[in-house]
Scaffold this active site. Sequence first.
Site, short mmCIF file in Angstrom:
data_model
loop_
_atom_site.label_atom_id
_atom_site.label_comp_id
_atom_site.label_asym_id
_atom_site.label_seq_id
_atom_site.Cartn_x
_atom_site.Cartn_y
_atom_site.Cartn_z
N ARG A 1 0.83 -1.21 0.00
CA ARG A 1 0.00 0.00 0.00
C ARG A 1 0.86 1.25 0.00
NH1 ARG A 1 -3.24 -0.25 5.13
NH2 ARG A 1 -1.29 -1.18 5.80
N ASN B 1 -5.97 -2.68 2.43
CA ASN B 1 -5.91 -4.12 2.62
C ASN B 1 -7.32 -4.66 2.81
OD1 ASN B 1 -3.13 -4.37 2.47
ND2 ASN B 1 -2.83 -4.39 4.67
#
Length: 103
Positions: free
Chosen positions: A31, A50
């Site tokens: 990320r 996520n």
Amino acid sequence: MNGPSPLPGEESGPVRLTAWVRGRVQGVGFRWHTRARALAIGGLRGFALNLADGRVQVVAEGDAERCRLLLEWLRSDDTPGRVTGVTEIWDTPRGGYEGFAVR
């Protein structure tokens, strides 16, 4: 006479890309690297998140070409971890993002 409709991601102007990235993409900084890549491309707003099933969801809004660059990077060997697949959908932007966030 109009030509054929553009293929997904071939639009011009502002678009919304939603991508679901599969593989070993959690716990490897995926990320954060996605955010860094979006900021490096510039002009993108959205987030990387996520998901409970192990995937990472990426939402990016901005110019179609910039979104395509991010999608190409998500599918490349340059990402952290190991990407085994990316599924994407293209839509019109909804707005409401301050920048590109990690959620």
